[in-house]
Enzyme design. Structure first.
Site, mmCIF file in Angstrom:
data_model
loop_
_atom_site.group_PDB
_atom_site.id
_atom_site.type_symbol
_atom_site.label_atom_id
_atom_site.label_comp_id
_atom_site.label_asym_id
_atom_site.label_seq_id
_atom_site.Cartn_x
_atom_site.Cartn_y
_atom_site.Cartn_z
ATOM 1 N N ASP A 93 0.849 -1.269 -0.068
ATOM 2 C CA ASP A 93 -0.014 -0.005 0.102
ATOM 3 C C ASP A 93 0.927 1.221 0.177
ATOM 4 O O ASP A 93 1.858 1.300 0.764
ATOM 5 C CB ASP A 93 -0.748 -0.037 1.258
ATOM 6 C CG ASP A 93 -2.306 0.867 1.337
ATOM 7 O OD1 ASP A 93 -2.397 1.358 0.070
ATOM 8 O OD2 ASP A 93 -2.621 1.053 2.375
ATOM 9 N N GLU A 147 -1.791 6.071 -8.836
ATOM 10 C CA GLU A 147 -2.602 6.908 -8.483
ATOM 11 C C GLU A 147 -2.483 8.455 -9.019
ATOM 12 O O GLU A 147 -1.383 8.774 -9.408
ATOM 13 C CB GLU A 147 -2.172 7.282 -7.141
ATOM 14 C CG GLU A 147 -3.160 8.062 -6.361
ATOM 15 C CD GLU A 147 -3.470 8.065 -4.737
ATOM 16 O OE1 GLU A 147 -3.145 6.957 -4.172
ATOM 17 O OE2 GLU A 147 -4.004 9.300 -4.150
ATOM 18 N N HIS A 234 -9.061 4.741 -2.232
ATOM 19 C CA HIS A 234 -8.496 4.948 -0.725
ATOM 20 C C HIS A 234 -9.346 5.670 0.081
ATOM 21 O O HIS A 234 -10.172 6.355 -0.165
ATOM 22 C CB HIS A 234 -7.048 5.578 -0.992
ATOM 23 C CG HIS A 234 -6.163 4.867 -1.723
ATOM 24 N ND1 HIS A 234 -5.091 4.208 -1.063
ATOM 25 C CD2 HIS A 234 -5.891 4.114 -2.717
ATOM 26 C CE1 HIS A 234 -4.041 3.346 -1.639
ATOM 27 N NE2 HIS A 234 -4.809 3.571 -2.938
ATOM 28 N N GLY A 235 -8.733 5.596 1.334
ATOM 29 C CA GLY A 235 -9.356 6.397 2.442
ATOM 30 C C GLY A 235 -10.854 6.343 2.456
ATOM 31 O O GLY A 235 -11.803 7.173 2.673
ATOM 32 N N SER A 237 -12.823 4.514 4.983
ATOM 33 C CA SER A 237 -13.420 3.879 6.271
ATOM 34 C C SER A 237 -14.583 4.777 6.385
ATOM 35 O O SER A 237 -14.692 5.865 6.089
ATOM 36 C CB SER A 237 -12.323 3.985 7.187
ATOM 37 O OG SER A 237 -11.544 3.133 7.499
ATOM 38 N N ASN A 277 -10.183 0.685 -0.203
ATOM 39 C CA ASN A 277 -9.164 0.449 0.890
ATOM 40 C C ASN A 277 -9.847 0.724 2.257
ATOM 41 O O ASN A 277 -10.394 1.897 2.478
ATOM 42 C CB ASN A 277 -8.159 1.480 0.759
ATOM 43 C CG ASN A 277 -7.051 0.900 -0.525
ATOM 44 O OD1 ASN A 277 -7.727 0.068 -0.969
ATOM 45 N ND2 ASN A 277 -6.075 1.633 -0.615
ATOM 46 N N ASP A 279 -8.779 0.648 6.343
ATOM 47 C CA ASP A 279 -7.800 0.694 7.678
ATOM 48 C C ASP A 279 -8.145 1.202 8.719
ATOM 49 O O ASP A 279 -8.255 0.424 9.846
ATOM 50 C CB ASP A 279 -6.447 1.288 7.131
ATOM 51 C CG ASP A 279 -5.297 0.858 8.001
ATOM 52 O OD1 ASP A 279 -5.543 0.407 9.093
ATOM 53 O OD2 ASP A 279 -4.013 1.516 8.088
HETATM 54 P P1 13P Z 1 -8.641 4.666 5.923
HETATM 55 O O1 13P Z 1 -7.751 5.595 6.547
HETATM 56 O O2 13P Z 1 -10.254 5.440 5.209
HETATM 57 O O3 13P Z 1 -9.283 3.389 6.584
HETATM 58 O O4 13P Z 1 -8.069 4.587 4.275
HETATM 59 C C1 13P Z 1 -7.172 3.581 4.127
HETATM 60 C C2 13P Z 1 -6.329 3.601 2.803
HETATM 61 O O5 13P Z 1 -6.602 4.054 2.028
HETATM 62 C C3 13P Z 1 -5.210 2.594 3.003
HETATM 63 O O6 13P Z 1 -4.286 2.799 1.661
HETATM 64 O O1 G3H Z 2 -3.285 4.835 3.657
HETATM 65 C C1 G3H Z 2 -2.750 4.531 4.505
HETATM 66 C C2 G3H Z 2 -3.011 3.294 5.523
HETATM 67 O O2 G3H Z 2 -3.927 3.594 6.363
HETATM 68 C C3 G3H Z 2 -1.667 2.800 6.131
HETATM 69 O O3 G3H Z 2 -1.191 3.656 7.235
HETATM 70 O O4 G3H Z 2 0.960 4.044 7.105
HETATM 71 O O5 G3H Z 2 0.022 4.357 9.290
HETATM 72 O O6 G3H Z 2 0.266 1.948 8.195
HETATM 73 P P1 G3H Z 2 0.163 3.423 7.911
HETATM 74 ZN ZN ZN Z 3 -4.528 4.818 1.024
#
Ligand code: 13P
Ligand code: G3H
Ligand code: ZN
Length: 332
Positions: A93, A147, A234-235, A237, A277, A279
């Site tokens: 990632d 991207e 991405h992003g 959540s 995605n 996280d």
């Molecule tokens: P979130 O922070 O919204 O979970 O996004 C995760 C992400 O884009 C990881 O690449």
């Molecule tokens: O998009 C990023 C992910 O949420 C990963 O986060 O770099 O804190 O592991 P991190």
């Molecule tokens: Zn991301």
């Protein structure tokens, strides 16, 4: 040199074809440790969903590359043991250099993201193309995500104060010049648990923030320029309010938390968006349950007794996403 095939993994090519055609998205869940990985596999086996196991540069440092390789192999075997040989991808990632992507490819990743989105366009093209040429020339084809456009938000290894939407006019040229297998775009999602400033949101009577809607108009324009091409969000959540409240009830402080509403992600998953995605939601679920158990049982000091319930909650969360948000349940 370890090929991902030796670990029992797959790349994203066939998965994305099926996802675009079928109007669903493959979950890309970030993990750093064993319990997160167990929860992901349990949920994806139970819901019969393919899955992308996603590792950031920070997670790779945290978990150790050698451990990760065996964890991914372990995940494949664990899924079989649980009764379903679901397709599993190991994906880097936000790779930020050719060297990092190369190293991941040589140590068992089946897919990598090279994130040149912060670079001037031509430099993004050149860097992405270099990674694609290396990844695609391996004995076992490794897929590459690029991207265009910049997401707002702050995470350990990813940070930008403002978002810049993807310009539909650039996407055809980028895909053609780089040869990427999928394209991450910026249409208003954002990293982390506070995706928008309160002043960008409206508020419900009880003070809950309602974010501005995603720019589906930009997504549609991109789909027109690249018919059937795999798009990544991405992003994504949703930042469930019940976890935020639980964390605050048991001593945490997470002001101005706001995520992407599930209905909007469901809508996106039905389009060319075939990888979503997530996280932060996993981090919130885990933290909420750990805080709850430790606060309700102050004499508890066996990590299994508080990480175990957090793992169970994570599994529930991922199963819910697969069934009700991404639509990937039953697609393995
Ligand atoms: P979130 O922070 O919204 O979970 O996004 C995760 C992400 O884009 C990881 O690449
Ligand atoms: O998009 C990023 C992910 O949420 C990963 O986060 O770099 O804190 O592991 P991190
Ligand atoms: Zn991301």
């Amino acid at each position: 040199m370890t090929s991902y095939k030796e670990l029992g993994l797959v790349n994203t090519v066939e998965l994305f074809k099926k996802a675009v055609k079928g109007g669903f998205a493959i979950p890309a869940y970030n993990f750093n440790n064993m319990e997160q990985l167990q929860a992901i596999i349990q949920a994806c086996v139970e819901t019969k969903s393919p899955v992308i196991l996603q590792v950031s540069a920070g997670a790779r440092k945290y978990a150790n590359q050698t451990m990760l390789q065996y964890m991914a192999k372990g995940a494949v075997e664990y899924a079989k043991e649980l009764g379903c040989n679901i397709p599993i991808v190991l994906h880097l990632d936000h790779g930020d250099s050719f060297e990092l992507c190369k190293n991941c490819i040589e140590t068992g990743f089946s897919s990598v993201m090279i994130d040149g989105s912060h670079l001037p366009y031509d430099e993004n093209v050149a860097l992405t193309k270099k990674v694609v040429e290396f990844a695609h020339s391996q004995k076992d084809y490794v897929s590459v995500e690029g991207e265009l456009g910049v997401l707002a938000g702050v995470e350990d290894d990813v940070s930008s104060e403002h978002s810049h939407y993807t310009q539909p006019a650039e996407v055809q040229d980028f895909v053609k010049k780089t040869g990427v297998d999928s394209l991450a775009i910026s249409i208003g999602t954002s990293h982390g648990r506070a995706k928008f400033k309160p002043e960008q949101c409206t508020k419900t009577a009880d003070g809950i923030l309602i974010p501005p809607p995603l720019r589906f108009d930009i997504l549609e324009e991109i789909e027109k320029k690249l018919p059937g091409f795999p798009i990544v969000l991405h992003g994504s959540s949703s930042v469930p309010i019940e976890y935020v409240k639980m964390i605050e009830q048991y001593g945490g402080k997470l002001s101005d938390s706001v995520g992407i509403p599930e209905e909007q992600l469901r809508k996106a998953a039905k389009s060319a968006v075939c990888k979503i995605n997530i996280d932060s939601d996993g981090r919130l679920a885990m933290t909420a349950l750990i805080r709850k158990v430790l606060s309700e049982k102050p004499d508890e000091f066996d990590p299994r007794k508080y990480i175990g319930p957090a793992r169970d909650e994570l599994k529930k969360l991922y199963a819910h996403k697969n069934k009700n948000v991404l639509g990937s349940a039953g697609q393995a």
